[in-house]
Design a protein around this motif. Structure first.
Motif, PDB file in Angstrom:
ATOM      1  N   PHE A  22     -61.502  16.476  -7.666  1.00 19.85           N
ATOM      2  CA  PHE A  22     -61.641  16.479  -6.268  1.00 19.85           C
ATOM      3  C   PHE A  22     -62.592  18.081  -6.047  1.00 19.85           C
ATOM      4  CE2 PHE A  22     -57.604  17.608  -4.992  1.00 19.85           C
ATOM      5  CZ  PHE A  22     -57.570  18.908  -3.880  1.00 19.85           C
ATOM      6  N   THR A  30     -60.463  18.322   4.320  1.00 20.46           N
ATOM      7  CA  THR A  30     -60.596  17.482   3.772  1.00 20.46           C
ATOM      8  C   THR A  30     -59.239  17.149   3.859  1.00 20.46           C
ATOM      9  OG1 THR A  30     -62.371  18.636   1.853  1.00 20.46           O
ATOM     10  CG2 THR A  30     -60.518  17.024   0.759  1.00 20.46           C
ATOM     11  N   VAL A 199     -59.537  12.763   0.247  1.00 19.85           N
ATOM     12  CA  VAL A 199     -58.922  12.046  -1.157  1.00 19.85           C
ATOM     13  C   VAL A 199     -57.154  11.546  -0.915  1.00 19.85           C
ATOM     14  CG1 VAL A 199     -58.362  13.472  -3.426  1.00 19.85           C
ATOM     15  CG2 VAL A 199     -60.177  14.388  -2.333  1.00 19.85           C
ATOM     16  N   ILE A 206     -55.871  10.049  -8.825  1.00 21.86           N
ATOM     17  CA  ILE A 206     -56.358  10.308  -7.080  1.00 21.86           C
ATOM     18  C   ILE A 206     -57.121   7.813  -7.397  1.00 21.86           C
ATOM     19  CG2 ILE A 206     -58.871  10.526  -6.414  1.00 21.86           C
ATOM     20  CD1 ILE A 206     -58.793  13.398  -7.150  1.00 21.86           C
ATOM     21  N   GLN A 209     -61.929   8.313  -2.918  1.00 23.07           N
ATOM     22  CA  GLN A 209     -61.679   9.760  -2.489  1.00 23.07           C
ATOM     23  C   GLN A 209     -63.691   9.100  -1.662  1.00 23.07           C
ATOM     24  OE1 GLN A 209     -62.516  13.404  -4.912  1.00 23.07           O
ATOM     25  NE2 GLN A 209     -62.784  12.455  -6.866  1.00 23.07           N
TER      26      GLN A 209
END
Length: 306
Positions: A22, A30, A199, A206, A209
């Motif tokens: 990411f 973020t 995220v 993950i 996102q």
């Protein structure tokens, strides 16, 4: 700019971070979101060179953090507010930080004002600080070098509502001036309010996102009435999926569709609005449910083995 590319880290056969990729971009906040043990803190420690990566790379401002000649002038870091030297005063900690970075000590009172620590508080030993005061001191230390990037792990812990609002405004202003903010938190509402990008990590992987708008698109509608049982039945009969969020019903349909169904059924509504905060909570619980089940299974297995 922070770029994470196929990052993996294992401890004694347990994968804490599993092939994640990411980026956190300039001018944006973020939000790094996930349950406890998801891999957030491990990822951040790798970013700033405190933990070696198993494989993959992390670049901060185009290179490795360890290769920055004076990291504090480029990257502000707060990973654990409780790790500050308990025997020093807040003013001493900021003074040492300034001198280490080659900055004038005049930055110290500037930072104390920025994080709203009084002179009396600044001259108190950190062992006598509340967690909220330690968070403010940690943020001041991260900001003292006027860095281009901020990496903050759970910075709202210990802050009262006014302190959380202050932190949110501070980080929003920092990003609006072109800074990069990576913010880890388990406070879902705070992430939703401040973050531009989100995220979501679960069990080291993950699971989602994108921009906040992308992830919350179609989050649905919250609706309540004097007879939610009958309302739920009317919605289900019309083919609308119905769940719950607190004391309200949560549907995937738009407010207009829900209102029309209620009108046709002769049901008076007491609440009808976009899901807002419930949207992120529902998304988070749904996306991390599988990883949390896997984590619980792993814990039980390890416990039985022990």
């Amino acid at each position: 700019m922070i770029t994470v590319d196929r990052l993996t880290k294992s401890y004694r056969g347990v994968t804490a971070v599993d092939d994640i990729t990411f980026a956190a971009r300039p001018g944006r906040v973020t939000g790094f979101l996930g349950p406890n043990g998801a891999g957030k803190s491990t990822t951040m420690r790798i970013m700033v060179g405190l933990t070696p990566a198993g494989s993959g790379t992390v670049e901060v401002l185009g290179g490795r953090y360890a290769d920055l000649p004076n990291p504090g002038l480029e990257v502000g870091v707060l990973l654990d507010a409780s790790a500050q030297h308990a025997g020093r005063t807040g003013r001493e900690i900021l003074t040492v930080a300034a001198l280490t970075m080659g900055l004038p000590t005049s930055r110290v009172p500037e930072m104390l004002r920025t994080v709203s620590l009084t002179d009396t508080e600044a001259d108190r030993r950190v062992r006598n600080y509340s967690l909220g005061m330690r968070q403010r001191l940690g943020i001041a230390t991260a900001l003292i070098g006027d860095p281009a990037v901020l990496i903050l792990d759970e910075p709202a812990n210990g802050l009262d509502p006014a302190g959380i609002r202050w932190m949110r405004d501070l980080l929003r202003s920092y990003a609006d001036q072109g800074g990069t903010v990576l913010l880890s938190s388990h406070l879902l509402h705070e992430i939703e309010v401040i973050a531009d990008d989100i995220v979501v990590i679960g069990n080291g992987r993950i699971v989602a996102q994108g921009t906040k708008e992308e992830l919350l698109a179609g989050a649905g509608t919250l609706v309540s009435s004097d007879d939610d049982v009958r309302l739920g039945a009317a919605l289900a009969e019309a083919g609308v999926t119905v769940g719950t969020a607190g004391s309200s019903l949560l549907t995937e349909a738009s407010a207009g569709v829900v209102g029309r169904i209620a009108l046709e059924a002769g049901i008076a509504l007491t609440e009808l609005r976009a899901a807002d905060g419930a949207g992120l909570e529902e998304m988070f619980l749904e996306l991390t449910a599988e990883s949390q089940r896997e984590s619980a299974h792993t814990d039980r297995t390890e416990g039985a083995a022990a």
